[in-house]
Design a protein around this motif. Structure first.
Motif: not given
Length: 851
Positions: A380-392, A397-411
């Motif tokens: 029952a969600a109409d939209y949502w926000d993705w936050d990847f933790g690296d400032g991106t 969004s209405t996509e429940d599957t996304v891909m993200h490329n990180y620039a550096a190793i880390g947590t």
């Protein structure tokens, strides 16, 4: 003479023990007796032995002077004691714990000693007190000794069979009025005759299995006492908890009025307050501080800790109306429940609004560890926000599957926030991920190591590694540490090392390194390996190393100092044996190797040695010489016997032709030419015994006779002397004295024995003359006027005699009769006899007495 019959027993008493032998002591002074023992048995022995096996009183009869007209009779009762080791009580039994008993002797005899053993406990008192704290069968033994020394033993058992009981009930708690069925579980050896129940409410019962109704609220300690026919009791108890009914109830959002649909809406994960409205049966609010209350809340599959007012219920991850809510009120065992389900939606009035994030997951590949896929399961969600933790971010969004490329190793913390257009609710979830880039880095501490040495390795330069697997010579090392000692390895040459590291996701990377393993090759030779003591040989070092030799050390195995850094060396062995030779070599890298050749040098020593079964023997006896010499292989042994005779051989039997003391010389030569000589000075002694004696006169016409002995035997070899004189007398003196006191022919024999047992004998026949005879009178106990026969037995050289009957009469006949006409004052006549031989030698015979 007058005869008076009397006797006693060897025990000193007229009371004896059954089964114990004893002797009757005749104190009558007359050996002619006849006994009757009161059992049908009799005896004519002067002092017979007897054994009575059964207790009782036996009349013992003694007739003294049996067969004579003046015999006397006595009858004495002999008591055979009945000790009878009986115990009171005879069958000890108890059914109550603790069980105490006093055991005592219950026989009729007078007892002087008691020996109790009750279940391992020992006592010597007349009575024994024992106590048992557990049921069981216990053995006892009593041994009693009477004042006459008679013993008896009794054994038995003490039985303790305590009555036990317990209570069962169909209910242990409930609401009043509470009806409870009680059952008693009693184990008793005797029949149970009474039950006394106490229900702890002022009432009770005497039936075995009662039913009781508890009408009050509280905790009741129900107990009962069971009694069996032996008067033994046991107690059981059980607790019963009762309480009054209550009316459980609760509401939400402080809605005390009838609820209206949609008036109590919440967002997911909101805190919802539940209010306990439970009352008693009269509608009065309950005391929330009453310790008898217990509250249990259940919300579908969610079970919460008991508490009166639940104010931290988090809505499950589902939207819409919430139902299947429970409240259970327990008051001292009385439970009441309120359950609101889907049929009570209007009453519940609890609605969870959209949206929901049911799950947030990710996936990655070891081929591309910087790239991450994220998956969201939303409701029952109409939209949502993705936050990847690296400032991106990806807003709205209405996509429940996304891909993200990180620039550096880390947590990184990845956050997802969902929104609903129809409500003011939002839902946020997050997860932590780690971006890795696995890299293996291997740093050996050394590029060259010694054979059989551990290899220190360092993988601290590796990146993102959580597991380490080291491999050398194809063998995976069990260690998995960053700093690892690998090996040791027993192989010379290049050693490939492999490191495989693994990160937390199972991704792997490999690094390689080469190490060279070195050690010197050790060898040596000696010019001669076998020789005689002392033995000198030359050793030559044959070792080599591809990196050069730094030092060598010789160890010759004979406890001499080690020799360093000499390639060719001559060494002398001053002890015999097989010697282990060791050479230790250190190469230019400090690697050490050693070679030991076991038993490489053999030094032989020929040692002359022998034993003799007996070095002191008699003339004409043989000696046995046995060689125990040692040397290399076959030995040649030559013997010199000290008298000019020589023989060869390992084992020699030789007989000396003359007595004396002789030295033995043994010469031993082995096949290597090694020799040894052993001289045993004055080792052999050949002994000769000589017996030579004479007597001044070897005969006498009348005894006693003591021959004069002249001993001419030599006293060499510490001899001992043994004389037998033919009459049972022996002596051990060199020149003994002996007097013959009886006529006859006697061999006087002299045996001389040297210290080694060599013997010689000499003897002479001795004649001793003179008369001998033994007086015989029949009978020797008479009444006045009786006739007595007089004659001789065992006569030797008797020509004529002279009898003296002791009453003034006598006779010259060899055998005769005589009648005594009066009774002497002391009741005895003394008879004497003089014996004469042809040579007019005369001797008195042993006198006799007539009673």
């Amino acid at each position: 003479t007058d005869i008076f019959a009397s006797f006693t027993t060897s025990t000193g008493f007229n009371t004896v023990c059954p089964g114990v032998p004893f002797q009757f002591i005749n104190t009558s002074g007359n050996p002619d007796v006849y006994w009757e023992f009161g059992t049908g048995a009799n005896s004519t022995q002067e002092e017979p032995w007897m054994q009575y096996n059964n207790p009782g009183t036996y009349n013992v009869t003694l007739i003294a002077g049996y067969g004579l007209s003046c015999a006397d009779t006595i009858v004495v009762p002999i008591t055979v004691q009945d000790v009878n080791a009986a115990v009171s009580p005879s069958a000890p039994y108890a059914c109550q714990l603790p069980a105490s008993f006093t055991l005592s002797y219950s026989g009729s005899a007078s007892i002087s000693e008691y020996a109790w053993n009750v279940n391992g406990s020992i006592d010597s008192a007349a009575t024994m007190d024992v106590t048992f704290n557990a049921s069981g069968t216990y053995d006892y033994t009593l041994i009693v000794t009477s004042t006459y020394g008679c013993k008896d033993t009794v054994t038995g058992q003490i039985v303790v069979n305590a009555v036990t009981t317990s209570i069962n009930s169909n209910e242990i708690e409930g609401c009043i009025p509470l009806e409870v069925d009680f059952t008693s579980n009693t184990v008793s050896n005797e029949p149970v005759v009474s039950w006394a129940w106490d229900f702890d409410d002022g009432t009770g019962s005497s039936v075995q299995n009662p039913t009781h109704v508890f009408t009050g609220s509280g905790t009741y300690s129900v107990s009962f006492v069971v009694t069996n026919s032996a008067g033994c009791t046991a107690t059981g108890s059980i607790e019963i908890n009762t309480g009054p009914h209550h009316n459980p109830n609760f509401d939400i959002c402080f809605l005390s009025n009838p609820m209206v649909v949609d008036t109590c809406r919440f967002c997911p994960r909101d805190t919802i307050l539940f209010h306990n409205l439970t009352t008693d049966t009269l509608g009065n609010p309950v005391d929330e501080n009453d310790p008898n209350f217990e509250w249990n809340w259940f919300f579908g599959s969610n079970d919460f800790e008991p508490e009166e007012c639940l104010d931290s219920y988090f809505a499950p991850l589902d939207t819409g109306w919430q139902y299947d809510l429970w409240l259970i009120v327990n008051y001292n065992g009385c439970r009441d429940t309120v359950h609101l389900d889907e049929t009570d939606i209007d009453s519940i009035g609890l609605y969870i609004s959209a949206p929901l994030i049911r799950s947030l997951t990710d996936s990655m590949s070891c081929d591309s560890t910087y790239q991450r896929y994220f998956f969201a399961d939303l409701n029952a969600a109409d939209y949502w926000d993705w936050d990847f933790g690296d400032g991106t971010t990806i807003p709205s969004s209405t996509e429940d599957t996304v891909m993200h490329n990180y620039a550096a190793i880390g947590t990184y913390w990845v956050k997802l926030t969902a929104y609903s257009n129809s409500t003011t609710c939002f839902f946020r979830d997050s997860m932590q991920i780690r971006i890795t880039d696995i890299m293996a880095h291997l740093t050996p501490e050394y590029d060259t190591i010694c054979f059989n040495t551990a290899i220190p390795m360092n993988a601290s330069g590796s990146q993102d590694a959580s597991q380490y697997a080291w491999t050398a010579f194809g063998t995976v090392n069990a260690g998995s540490n960053m700093i690892q000692n690998i090996g040791p390895y027993n192989q010379v040459g290049p050693l490939p090392i492999q490191l495989i590291v693994t990160d937390i996701y199972g991704c792997k990377d490999t690094a390689f390194a080469d190490i060279y393993v070195t050690r010197p090759v050790v060898d040596f030779v000696a010019d001669t390996l076998v020789g005689c003591l002392p033995f000198t040989t030359e050793f030559q070092n044959m070792s080599f190393s591809d990196v050069g030799i730094y030092s060598i050390t010789w160890n010759f195995g004979d406890n001499t100092p080690f020799i360093n850094n000499v390639d060719t060396i001559s060494h002398t062995f001053n002890h015999s044996g097989a010697f282990n030779i060791f050479l230790t070599v250190v190469d230019s890298n400090g690697c050490i190797n050693s070679l030991g050749k076991s038993g490489y040098i053999r030094v032989h020593e020929t040692v002359a040695n022998f034993n003799c079964i007996d070095s002191i023997v008699c003339l004409h006896d043989s000696i046995l010489l046995q060689s125990n010499s040692t040397g290399f292989t076959t030995l040649t042994v030559t013997w010199n016997f000290g008298n000019g005779d020589y023989l060869s051989g390992n084992s020699i039997i030789y007989t000396y032709p003359n007595s004396g003391v002789f030295s033995i010389t043994q010469i031993v030569v082995d096949t290597l030419g090694c020799s040894d000589t052993l001289i045993a000075t004055d080792f052999i002694e050949i002994q000769q015994a000589i017996a030579d004696f004479t007597v001044v006169s070897d005969s006498s016409s009348c005894y006693p006779f003591a021959p004069d002995i002249i001993n001419n035997s030599p006293l060499t070899y510490q001899p001992s002397h043994f004389w037998t004189f033919g009459d049972g007398f022996i002596a051990s003196d060199y020149d003994p004295y002996h007097e013959y006191t009886f006529p006859g022919d006697y061999w006087m024999v002299y045996t001389i024995t040297t210290s080694d047992g060599c013997q010689a004998k000499d003897s002479v026949l001795i004649y001793v003359g003179g008369p001998f005879g033994t007086i015989n009178v029949v009978p020797d106990s008479i009444c006045k006027g009786d006739e007595v026969q007089f004659f001789m037995t065992d006569t030797i050289n008797v020509s004529y005699v002279n009898w003296n009957f002791g009453d003034g009469y006598g006779s010259y006949d060899l055998s005769t009769t005589h009648t005594y006409s009066y009774v002497p004052a002391n009741g005895e006549f003394y008879v004497s006899l003089i014996l004469f031989s042809d040579s007019l030698c005369y001797k008195p015979a042993e006198p006799d007495t007539i009673h």
